[in-house]
Design an enzyme around this catalytic site. Structure first.
Site, PDB file in Angstrom:
ATOM      1  CG  HIS A  39      40.671  73.278  56.832  1.00 57.58           C
ATOM      2  ND1 HIS A  39      40.147  72.043  57.166  1.00 57.58           N
ATOM      3  CD2 HIS A  39      40.029  74.182  57.631  1.00 57.58           C
ATOM      4  CE1 HIS A  39      39.232  72.185  58.112  1.00 57.58           C
ATOM      5  NE2 HIS A  39      39.150  73.467  58.417  1.00 57.58           N
ATOM      6  CG  MET A  98      45.229  70.893  62.461  1.00 61.48           C
ATOM      7  SD  MET A  98      44.748  69.275  63.070  1.00 61.48           S
ATOM      8  CE  MET A  98      43.862  68.627  61.637  1.00 61.48           C
ATOM      9  CG  ASP A 121      43.426  69.175  57.048  1.00 59.62           C
ATOM     10  OD1 ASP A 121      42.509  70.003  56.925  1.00 59.62           O
ATOM     11  OD2 ASP A 121      43.339  67.995  56.641  1.00 59.62           O
ATOM     12  CG  MET A 175      34.984  71.652  59.775  1.00 64.77           C
ATOM     13  SD  MET A 175      36.206  70.854  58.725  1.00 64.77           S
ATOM     14  CE  MET A 175      36.626  69.382  59.673  1.00 64.77           C
ATOM     15  CB  SER A 195      42.825  65.765  53.691  1.00 62.74           C
ATOM     16  OG  SER A 195      43.613  66.047  54.834  1.00 62.74           O
ATOM     17  CG  MET A 220      41.131  73.379  61.258  1.00 64.75           C
ATOM     18  SD  MET A 220      41.259  71.595  61.050  1.00 64.75           S
ATOM     19  CE  MET A 220      42.424  71.547  59.693  1.00 64.75           C
ATOM     20  CG  ASP A 233      37.725  68.510  55.937  1.00 62.74           C
ATOM     21  OD1 ASP A 233      37.999  67.310  55.981  1.00 62.74           O
ATOM     22  OD2 ASP A 233      38.532  69.423  56.238  1.00 62.74           O
ATOM     23  N   GLY A 272      40.572  62.320  53.462  1.00 66.61           N
ATOM     24  CA  GLY A 272      41.887  61.932  53.962  1.00 66.61           C
ATOM     25  C   GLY A 272      42.060  60.438  53.878  1.00 66.61           C
ATOM     26  CG  HIS A 324      41.839  69.759  52.402  1.00 67.22           C
ATOM     27  ND1 HIS A 324      40.956  70.824  52.334  1.00 67.22           N
ATOM     28  CD2 HIS A 324      41.883  69.412  53.715  1.00 67.22           C
ATOM     29  CE1 HIS A 324      40.492  71.100  53.540  1.00 67.22           C
ATOM     30  NE2 HIS A 324      41.036  70.264  54.413  1.00 67.22           N
TER      31      HIS A 324
HETATM   32  C1  DX5 Z   1      40.119  67.201  60.138  1.00 64.55           C
HETATM   33  C2  DX5 Z   1      40.685  67.716  58.834  1.00 64.55           C
HETATM   34  C3  DX5 Z   1      40.312  66.885  57.672  1.00 64.55           C
HETATM   35  C4  DX5 Z   1      40.830  65.463  57.727  1.00 64.55           C
HETATM   36  C5  DX5 Z   1      39.864  64.575  56.986  1.00 64.55           C
HETATM   37  O1  DX5 Z   1      40.255  68.149  61.118  1.00 64.55           O
HETATM   38  O2  DX5 Z   1      40.217  69.030  58.566  1.00 64.55           O
HETATM   39  O3  DX5 Z   1      40.680  67.492  56.437  1.00 64.55           O
HETATM   40  O4  DX5 Z   1      42.099  65.326  57.173  1.00 64.55           O
HETATM   41  O5  DX5 Z   1      40.204  63.243  57.186  1.00 64.55           O
HETATM   42  P1  DX5 Z   1      39.159  62.075  56.933  1.00 64.55           P
HETATM   43  O6  DX5 Z   1      38.733  62.171  55.510  1.00 64.55           O
HETATM   44  O7  DX5 Z   1      39.945  60.850  57.239  1.00 64.55           O
HETATM   45  O8  DX5 Z   1      38.003  62.297  57.894  1.00 64.55           O
HETATM   46 ZN    ZN Z   2      40.539  69.901  56.447  1.00 59.56          ZN
END
Ligand code: DX5
Ligand code: ZN
Length: 213
Positions: free
Chosen positions: A67, A38, A36, A138, A9, A69, A171, A193, A34
């Site tokens: 992804h 948001m 993210d 998640m 990520s 969100m 994730d 991540g 990946h």
């Molecule tokens: C959180 C994201 C994840 C995040 C994961 O809302 O969807 O993809 O980047 O990060 P780690 O692996 O550090 O938990």
């Molecule tokens: Zn994610």
């Protein structure tokens, strides 16, 4: 048995050199990138929009695993599809009609993922499972990298694997040991991540996540 895929990520990457980070992680053996997205509404953080996806598209040939969100995924499928996404995942808890969101993603010939937050049960997506290519479970509350893995989510992965034969992605809080737990429970796509970008040895980190230390 499904092949285990690793999707670093980029939320934890160094954004001042995002293209270079993506090239490095691809060279280190990543399977997907990946991304993210948001919106500051569905989750309390704001990250990446379609312009960024478009600009990093040339940095890698790997599938872009986006992804979403965000509260109104329906309004953003077209821009993210056109920016170069390959897989588009939306949250079942978002306000839109999931069947319509799926229809739109398929219209743009992208793979469809649906995601559930830690407190959402498999029941919430049961009816639409035949329409999707991937389920994203998640294992932290979406919004931030670097949180601790929620172990209560493990039985949900086992439950899902019994009824869903395609990709199960997990994730949140995944490292060498929690990745092994989710793979054992039936998952096959590992998002990571901090446990990749937080290290100096991306190839070593990816290998460990795959279970091949
Ligand atoms: C959180 C994201 C994840 C995040 C994961 O809302 O969807 O993809 O980047 O990060 P780690 O692996 O550090 O938990
Ligand atoms: Zn994610």
């Amino acid at each position: 048995m499904h092949e285990v895929l690793i999707a670093p990520s980029i939320l934890s990457a160094d954004f001042s050199g995002l293209g270079e980070e993506i090239r490095s992680v691809e060279a280190a053996g990543a399977d997907w990138i990946h991304i993210d997205v948001m919106d500051g509404n569905f989750v309390p953080n704001i990250t990446i929009g379609p312009v960024v996806v478009k600009s990093i598209r040339s940095a890698s040939k790997l599938p872009f695993d986006v992804h979403l969100m965000i509260s109104h995924p329906q309004s953003y499928i077209e821009p993210f599809a056109k920016a170069g996404s390959d897989i588009i995942t939306f949250h079942i808890e978002a306000e839109n009609d999931p069947v319509e969101v799926i229809r739109l993603i398929k219209y743009f010939k992208k793979k469809v993922g649906v995601s559930i937050r830690p407190k959402t049960g498999v029941k919430a997506i049961e009816k639409i499972l035949p329409m999707v290519d991937m389920v994203l479970v998640m294992t932290v509350e979406p919004g931030f990298a670097g949180q601790g893995f929620i172990y209560d989510c493990l039985p949900k992965i086992e439950e899902l694997r019994k009824i869903f034969k395609k990709d199960i992605q997990v994730d949140g809080g995944l490292n060498e040991s929690t990745a092994l737990e989710v793979i054992t429970a039936g998952a096959n796509v590992i998002v990571a991540g901090s446990s990749v970008f937080g290290t100096k040895d991306y190839a070593g980190a990816i290998k460990k996540l795959r279970g091949g230390a």
